[in-house]
Scaffold this motif. Structure first.
Motif, PDB file in Angstrom:
ATOM      1  N   MET A 243      24.147 -17.720   3.806  1.00 37.39           N
ATOM      2  CA  MET A 243      25.223 -17.127   3.065  1.00 37.39           C
ATOM      3  C   MET A 243      24.816 -15.702   2.688  1.00 37.39           C
ATOM      4  O   MET A 243      23.662 -15.429   2.412  1.00 37.39           O
ATOM      5  N   ASN A 244      25.794 -14.810   2.662  1.00 40.43           N
ATOM      6  CA  ASN A 244      25.535 -13.455   2.217  1.00 40.43           C
ATOM      7  C   ASN A 244      26.411 -13.150   1.002  1.00 40.43           C
ATOM      8  O   ASN A 244      27.212 -13.986   0.575  1.00 40.43           O
ATOM      9  N   LEU A 245      26.252 -11.963   0.442  1.00 37.37           N
ATOM     10  CA  LEU A 245      26.966 -11.618  -0.790  1.00 37.37           C
ATOM     11  C   LEU A 245      28.471 -11.543  -0.585  1.00 37.37           C
ATOM     12  O   LEU A 245      29.244 -11.892  -1.482  1.00 37.37           O
ATOM     13  N   ARG A 246      28.899 -11.112   0.584  1.00 34.07           N
ATOM     14  CA  ARG A 246      30.334 -11.028   0.872  1.00 34.07           C
ATOM     15  C   ARG A 246      30.956 -12.419   0.939  1.00 34.07           C
ATOM     16  O   ARG A 246      32.032 -12.665   0.390  1.00 34.07           O
ATOM     17  N   THR A 247      30.274 -13.345   1.592  1.00 35.08           N
ATOM     18  CA  THR A 247      30.748 -14.726   1.675  1.00 35.08           C
ATOM     19  C   THR A 247      30.786 -15.358   0.287  1.00 35.08           C
ATOM     20  O   THR A 247      31.730 -16.066  -0.052  1.00 35.08           O
ATOM     21  N   LEU A 248      29.768 -15.093  -0.529  1.00 37.64           N
ATOM     22  CA  LEU A 248      29.731 -15.615  -1.891  1.00 37.64           C
ATOM     23  C   LEU A 248      30.924 -15.112  -2.702  1.00 37.64           C
ATOM     24  O   LEU A 248      31.539 -15.870  -3.454  1.00 37.64           O
TER      25      LEU A 248
ATOM     26  N   ILE B 130      23.379 -13.641 -10.273  1.00 37.94           N
ATOM     27  CA  ILE B 130      23.948 -14.643  -9.374  1.00 37.94           C
ATOM     28  C   ILE B 130      23.785 -16.047  -9.933  1.00 37.94           C
ATOM     29  O   ILE B 130      24.674 -16.863  -9.833  1.00 37.94           O
ATOM     30  N   GLY B 131      22.669 -16.361 -10.518  1.00 36.39           N
ATOM     31  CA  GLY B 131      22.451 -17.726 -10.998  1.00 36.39           C
ATOM     32  C   GLY B 131      21.598 -18.490 -10.017  1.00 36.39           C
ATOM     33  O   GLY B 131      20.562 -18.012  -9.584  1.00 36.39           O
ATOM     34  N   GLY B 132      22.026 -19.672  -9.615  1.00 33.11           N
ATOM     35  CA  GLY B 132      21.220 -20.539  -8.774  1.00 33.11           C
ATOM     36  C   GLY B 132      21.427 -20.378  -7.291  1.00 33.11           C
ATOM     37  O   GLY B 132      20.928 -21.181  -6.516  1.00 33.11           O
ATOM     38  N   THR B 133      22.148 -19.371  -6.843  1.00 28.03           N
ATOM     39  CA  THR B 133      22.425 -19.199  -5.426  1.00 28.03           C
ATOM     40  C   THR B 133      21.359 -18.319  -4.790  1.00 28.03           C
ATOM     41  O   THR B 133      21.066 -17.245  -5.282  1.00 28.03           O
ATOM     42  N   LEU B 134      20.803 -18.785  -3.690  1.00 30.81           N
ATOM     43  CA  LEU B 134      19.792 -18.024  -2.957  1.00 30.81           C
ATOM     44  C   LEU B 134      20.457 -17.398  -1.737  1.00 30.81           C
ATOM     45  O   LEU B 134      21.016 -18.098  -0.898  1.00 30.81           O
ATOM     46  N   ILE B 135      20.419 -16.089  -1.641  1.00 33.19           N
ATOM     47  CA  ILE B 135      20.997 -15.362  -0.513  1.00 33.19           C
ATOM     48  C   ILE B 135      19.889 -15.174   0.520  1.00 33.19           C
ATOM     49  O   ILE B 135      18.928 -14.445   0.287  1.00 33.19           O
ATOM     50  N   MET B 136      20.013 -15.834   1.656  1.00 36.30           N
ATOM     51  CA  MET B 136      18.953 -15.784   2.661  1.00 36.30           C
ATOM     52  C   MET B 136      19.189 -14.741   3.741  1.00 36.30           C
ATOM     53  O   MET B 136      18.301 -14.491   4.550  1.00 36.30           O
ATOM     54  N   ALA B 137      20.363 -14.116   3.785  1.00 32.12           N
ATOM     55  CA  ALA B 137      20.613 -13.061   4.773  1.00 32.12           C
ATOM     56  C   ALA B 137      19.773 -11.842   4.387  1.00 32.12           C
ATOM     57  O   ALA B 137      20.062 -11.168   3.409  1.00 32.12           O
ATOM     58  N   ARG B 138      18.737 -11.577   5.149  1.00 28.17           N
ATOM     59  CA  ARG B 138      17.782 -10.528   4.770  1.00 28.17           C
ATOM     60  C   ARG B 138      18.395  -9.131   4.806  1.00 28.17           C
ATOM     61  O   ARG B 138      17.835  -8.200   4.267  1.00 28.17           O
ATOM     62  N   LYS B 139      19.536  -8.989   5.432  1.00 31.11           N
ATOM     63  CA  LYS B 139      20.230  -7.709   5.435  1.00 31.11           C
ATOM     64  C   LYS B 139      20.554  -7.269   4.004  1.00 31.11           C
ATOM     65  O   LYS B 139      20.589  -6.087   3.702  1.00 31.11           O
ATOM     66  N   HIS B 140      20.804  -8.231   3.122  1.00 30.92           N
ATOM     67  CA  HIS B 140      21.203  -7.945   1.745  1.00 30.92           C
ATOM     68  C   HIS B 140      20.030  -7.947   0.768  1.00 30.92           C
ATOM     69  O   HIS B 140      20.244  -7.757  -0.421  1.00 30.92           O
ATOM     70  N   TRP B 141      18.827  -8.196   1.250  1.00 32.95           N
ATOM     71  CA  TRP B 141      17.679  -8.250   0.349  1.00 32.95           C
ATOM     72  C   TRP B 141      17.352  -6.869  -0.195  1.00 32.95           C
ATOM     73  O   TRP B 141      17.550  -5.849   0.472  1.00 32.95           O
ATOM     74  N   GLU B 142      16.841  -6.851  -1.402  1.00 34.98           N
ATOM     75  CA  GLU B 142      16.410  -5.603  -2.026  1.00 34.98           C
ATOM     76  C   GLU B 142      15.041  -5.221  -1.460  1.00 34.98           C
ATOM     77  O   GLU B 142      14.182  -6.069  -1.276  1.00 34.98           O
ATOM     78  N   ARG B 143      14.867  -3.931  -1.215  1.00 39.31           N
ATOM     79  CA  ARG B 143      13.623  -3.439  -0.638  1.00 39.31           C
ATOM     80  C   ARG B 143      13.022  -2.378  -1.537  1.00 39.31           C
ATOM     81  O   ARG B 143      13.739  -1.676  -2.232  1.00 39.31           O
TER      82      ARG B 143
ATOM     83  N   ARG C  70       8.357 -12.133  -7.796  1.00 38.82           N
ATOM     84  CA  ARG C  70       9.596 -12.899  -7.776  1.00 38.82           C
ATOM     85  C   ARG C  70       9.521 -14.019  -6.751  1.00 38.82           C
ATOM     86  O   ARG C  70       8.774 -13.951  -5.779  1.00 38.82           O
ATOM     87  N   GLN C  71      10.343 -15.039  -6.947  1.00 42.64           N
ATOM     88  CA  GLN C  71      10.391 -16.154  -6.019  1.00 42.64           C
ATOM     89  C   GLN C  71      11.000 -15.692  -4.695  1.00 42.64           C
ATOM     90  O   GLN C  71      11.939 -14.903  -4.684  1.00 42.64           O
ATOM     91  N   HIS C  72      10.490 -16.143  -3.586  1.00 48.75           N
ATOM     92  CA  HIS C  72      10.920 -15.824  -2.224  1.00 48.75           C
ATOM     93  C   HIS C  72      10.662 -14.370  -1.845  1.00 48.75           C
ATOM     94  O   HIS C  72      11.218 -13.867  -0.878  1.00 48.75           O
ATOM     95  N   GLU C  73       9.832 -13.674  -2.588  1.00 45.83           N
ATOM     96  CA  GLU C  73       9.514 -12.285  -2.293  1.00 45.83           C
ATOM     97  C   GLU C  73       8.560 -12.218  -1.101  1.00 45.83           C
ATOM     98  O   GLU C  73       7.671 -13.051  -0.962  1.00 45.83           O
ATOM     99  N   VAL C  74       8.755 -11.212  -0.252  1.00 42.78           N
ATOM    100  CA  VAL C  74       7.899 -11.012   0.918  1.00 42.78           C
ATOM    101  C   VAL C  74       7.259  -9.640   0.771  1.00 42.78           C
ATOM    102  O   VAL C  74       7.958  -8.650   0.562  1.00 42.78           O
TER     103      VAL C  74
ATOM    104  N   PRO D 137      15.229 -11.477  -2.348  1.00 44.98           N
ATOM    105  CA  PRO D 137      16.657 -11.796  -2.386  1.00 44.98           C
ATOM    106  C   PRO D 137      17.326 -11.103  -3.574  1.00 44.98           C
ATOM    107  O   PRO D 137      16.691 -10.882  -4.602  1.00 44.98           O
ATOM    108  N   PRO D 138      18.608 -10.780  -3.447  1.00 43.92           N
ATOM    109  CA  PRO D 138      19.290 -10.087  -4.536  1.00 43.92           C
ATOM    110  C   PRO D 138      19.492 -10.982  -5.747  1.00 43.92           C
ATOM    111  O   PRO D 138      19.658 -12.192  -5.628  1.00 43.92           O
ATOM    112  N   ASP D 139      19.477 -10.354  -6.916  1.00 45.08           N
ATOM    113  CA  ASP D 139      19.733 -11.061  -8.169  1.00 45.08           C
ATOM    114  C   ASP D 139      21.155 -10.838  -8.649  1.00 45.08           C
ATOM    115  O   ASP D 139      21.655 -11.581  -9.481  1.00 45.08           O
ATOM    116  N   HIS D 140      21.795  -9.795  -8.143  1.00 48.57           N
ATOM    117  CA  HIS D 140      23.104  -9.402  -8.647  1.00 48.57           C
ATOM    118  C   HIS D 140      24.177  -9.627  -7.592  1.00 48.57           C
ATOM    119  O   HIS D 140      23.956  -9.359  -6.415  1.00 48.57           O
TER     120      HIS D 140
END
Length: 158
Positions: free
Chosen positions: A1-6, A39-52, A62-66, A81-84
Motif C-alpha cells: 500500500m502507498n500513501l495515495r491508496t491509503l 498515520i497510526g498503525g499502518t505500515l507503508i511498504m512502498a519504498r518510493k514514499h519512504w523518507e530519506r 525507528r522501526q523498519h529503518e534501513v 517508512p513515512p509517519d505522516h
C-alpha cells in the motif's frame, strides 16, 4: 500500500465508520511539513514514499529503518517508512486517558480495518489461543464488503 491508496481507502471508509458505532471526530490531515498528523498503525511498504536522509549515527532509531554507509564516507544514508499521511487524508481522533489525556488519532481506513477484523475474529481459547478469522479479509475489497454487511446487521431492528 502507498500513501495515495491509503488516502483513497480512507475516503471510502469514512461514511461506514459512524454506522459501525465509531463516534470519534473525523477531519482531514494537514500537510506533513506541519508534522501534526500521524498515520497510526499502518505500515507503508512502498519504498518510493519512504523518507530519506543523512545521519551521523549508525544505529537504527525507528522501526523498519534501513541504513547504509554513505558513499562519500560522511555518515549514513537512511530510509524509513513515512509517519505522516498525505494532505487531505481523512483521519479520526479523540482524547484518551484519564489523569493526563492525550490526543489519539489514526486514519479512517486503519480504524475501519481494526473494527472489522475484531468483529470477524474468533477468540476462543480452545483453539490453542490462536485467533481464527471467520471471514476472508485479505484485500481492501473484502474489508469494505464485510463493513457494509456489519452496518446492514446493525441497521436491522431486533
Amino acid at each position: 500500500m502507498n500513501l495515495r491508496t491509503l488516502k483513497k481507502l480512507s475516503k471510502r471508509a469514512a461514511p461506514l465508520l459512524p454506522l459501525l458505532g465509531d463516534r470519534r471526530e473525523q477531519f482531514r490531515a494537514e500537510h506533513h511539513a506541519n508534522g501534526n498528523n500521524f498515520i497510526g498503525g499502518t505500515l507503508i511498504m512502498a519504498r518510493k514514499h519512504w523518507e530519506r536522509g543523512r545521519s551521523m549515527h549508525g544505529d537504527c532509531i525507528r522501526q523498519h529503518e534501513v541504513k547504509r554507509p554513505a558513499s562519500d564516507g560522511r555518515g549514513w544514508i537512511y530510509m524509513a517508512p513515512p509517519d505522516h499521511p498525505r494532505k487531505g487524508t481523512i483521519m479520526v481522533g479523540a482524547m484518551s486517558g484519564y489523569y493526563e489525556p492525550e490526543w489519539d488519532e489514526e486514519t479512517v481506513w486503519t480504524a475501519l480495518e481494526s473494527i472489522v477484523s475484531c468483529h470477524f475474529t474468533d477468540w476462543h481459547p480452545e483453539h490453542d489461543g490462536t485467533p481464527t478469522l471467520l471471514r476472508r479479509l485479505s484485500t481492501p475489497r473484502d474489508v469494505l464488503l464485510a463493513a457494509r454487511d456489519m452496518a446492514a446487521e446493525l441497521a436491522v431492528p431486533a
